[in-house]
Design a protein around this motif. Sequence first.
Motif, PDB file in Angstrom:
ATOM      1  N   ASP A 112       7.494  12.052   4.579  1.00  0.00           N
ATOM      2  CA  ASP A 112       7.119  11.883   3.166  1.00  0.00           C
ATOM      3  C   ASP A 112       5.654  12.294   3.031  1.00  0.00           C
ATOM      4  OD1 ASP A 112       9.586  10.932   2.249  1.00  0.00           O
ATOM      5  OD2 ASP A 112       9.111   8.879   2.866  1.00  0.00           O
ATOM      6  N   TYR A 113       5.443  13.585   2.829  1.00  0.00           N
ATOM      7  CA  TYR A 113       4.097  14.157   2.794  1.00  0.00           C
ATOM      8  C   TYR A 113       3.482  14.052   1.394  1.00  0.00           C
ATOM      9  CZ  TYR A 113       7.325  17.903   1.464  1.00  0.00           C
ATOM     10  OH  TYR A 113       8.345  18.619   0.894  1.00  0.00           O
ATOM     11  N   VAL A 114       2.186  14.245   1.325  1.00  0.00           N
ATOM     12  CA  VAL A 114       1.493  14.329   0.038  1.00  0.00           C
ATOM     13  C   VAL A 114       1.904  15.631  -0.647  1.00  0.00           C
ATOM     14  CG1 VAL A 114      -0.776  14.570  -1.058  1.00  0.00           C
ATOM     15  CG2 VAL A 114      -0.468  12.959   0.838  1.00  0.00           C
TER      16      VAL A 114
ATOM     17  N   ALA B 268       2.634   8.279   6.211  1.00  0.00           N
ATOM     18  CA  ALA B 268       3.236   8.659   7.493  1.00  0.00           C
ATOM     19  C   ALA B 268       2.226   9.227   8.481  1.00  0.00           C
ATOM     20  CB  ALA B 268       4.348   9.680   7.252  1.00  0.00           C
ATOM     21  N   GLN B 269       1.078   9.611   8.011  1.00  0.00           N
ATOM     22  CA  GLN B 269       0.060  10.230   8.875  1.00  0.00           C
ATOM     23  C   GLN B 269      -1.076   9.252   9.109  1.00  0.00           C
ATOM     24  OE1 GLN B 269      -2.234  13.488   7.146  1.00  0.00           O
ATOM     25  NE2 GLN B 269      -2.167  14.599   9.083  1.00  0.00           N
ATOM     26  N   THR B 270      -1.525   9.164  10.347  1.00  0.00           N
ATOM     27  CA  THR B 270      -2.678   8.314  10.636  1.00  0.00           C
ATOM     28  C   THR B 270      -3.425   8.889  11.832  1.00  0.00           C
ATOM     29  OG1 THR B 270      -3.422   6.042  11.012  1.00  0.00           O
ATOM     30  CG2 THR B 270      -1.332   6.672  12.038  1.00  0.00           C
ATOM     31  N   PHE B 271      -4.247   8.090  12.521  1.00  0.00           N
ATOM     32  CA  PHE B 271      -5.135   8.577  13.560  1.00  0.00           C
ATOM     33  C   PHE B 271      -4.467   8.472  14.928  1.00  0.00           C
ATOM     34  CE2 PHE B 271      -7.334   6.266  10.177  1.00  0.00           C
ATOM     35  CZ  PHE B 271      -7.989   7.316   9.570  1.00  0.00           C
ATOM     36  N   SER B 272      -4.670   9.489  15.750  1.00  0.00           N
ATOM     37  CA  SER B 272      -4.099   9.505  17.093  1.00  0.00           C
ATOM     38  C   SER B 272      -5.109   8.964  18.094  1.00  0.00           C
ATOM     39  CB  SER B 272      -3.722  10.930  17.489  1.00  0.00           C
ATOM     40  OG  SER B 272      -2.703  11.435  16.664  1.00  0.00           O
ATOM     41  N   PRO B 273      -4.616   8.435  19.228  1.00  0.00           N
ATOM     42  CA  PRO B 273      -5.550   8.042  20.279  1.00  0.00           C
ATOM     43  C   PRO B 273      -6.304   9.263  20.787  1.00  0.00           C
ATOM     44  CG  PRO B 273      -3.326   7.219  20.710  1.00  0.00           C
ATOM     45  CD  PRO B 273      -3.209   8.195  19.583  1.00  0.00           C
TER      46      PRO B 273
ATOM     47  N   LEU C 122      -1.905  15.816   5.489  1.00  0.00           N
ATOM     48  CA  LEU C 122      -0.659  16.585   5.516  1.00  0.00           C
ATOM     49  C   LEU C 122      -0.048  16.673   4.125  1.00  0.00           C
ATOM     50  CD1 LEU C 122       1.383  18.022   7.397  1.00  0.00           C
ATOM     51  CD2 LEU C 122       2.610  15.849   7.508  1.00  0.00           C
ATOM     52  N   CYS C 123       0.004  17.875   3.598  1.00  0.00           N
ATOM     53  CA  CYS C 123       0.554  18.122   2.261  1.00  0.00           C
ATOM     54  C   CYS C 123       1.623  19.190   2.341  1.00  0.00           C
ATOM     55  CB  CYS C 123      -0.543  18.578   1.297  1.00  0.00           C
ATOM     56  SG  CYS C 123      -1.833  17.352   1.032  1.00  0.00           S
ATOM     57  N   GLY C 124       2.761  18.923   1.727  1.00  0.00           N
ATOM     58  CA  GLY C 124       3.845  19.896   1.708  1.00  0.00           C
ATOM     59  C   GLY C 124       3.995  20.533   0.348  1.00  0.00           C
TER      60      GLY C 124
END
Length: 252
Positions: free
Chosen positions: A206-208, A238-243, A180-182
Amino acid sequence: MKIALITGVTAGFGEAICRKLIQANYQVIGTGRRTERLDKLKNEFGESFYPLAFDLRDTAAIEKALNSLPKSLSAVDLLINNAGLALGLEPAHKTNLNDWYQMIDTNIKGLVTVTRLILPQMVDRNSGHIINLGSIAGNYPYPGGNVYGGTKAFVKQFSLNLRADLAGTAIKVTNLEPGLCGDTEFSNVRFKGDVQKAAKVYEHIDYVKPEDIAEIVLWLNNQPPHVNINRIEVMPVAQTFSPLAVAKKSIV
């Protein structure tokens, strides 16, 4: 002085990478469709920036532009295949087929065309580095990612296969895979100008940022000659892996 060719230099990652490399004393060849933005960069950076205007979906225009490079800029040391786009977030059975074609033509066909035209002179000189801008969408599926994710999976495998083809040479290949980059036009393009919808993607996160990616590009190219970074995946904290999703049966 190293010569870098960056596709899609008129916004987002491409513009940030351009600025970072020029600051690091690279000579930059920048490509894009929007001539007014290319002219603005030329006015800002002068002789350090050489603009090339073409649409990555137009193979003849790419060949003509690259063949027009002056001899002093023909030996590209660093190719950054940055240009690309996502269109729409609809499920596959509801998507616009032309959106699929545009993503394939830009993210795959355009990328391989530029690579094929630049690579021979790297091989002849036994020197060079290709950095492809992939995406975590090429690694992890998500609803609505359909063809966009497919194109980025292609870029990842293409990068690895280039490494296999270039065994025994000194040429480096890297697939850079942001999450996720803004502060780019990515979501504005994906949602076809719906600014409010695009802004919601990055709200309270807080995005890349493009400058973060530019720093990584410079670091990748500054590794010692014997070191190749095959792939590098980058997410904001703030971003990671979802179930994994599981659809349960309805109970009547």
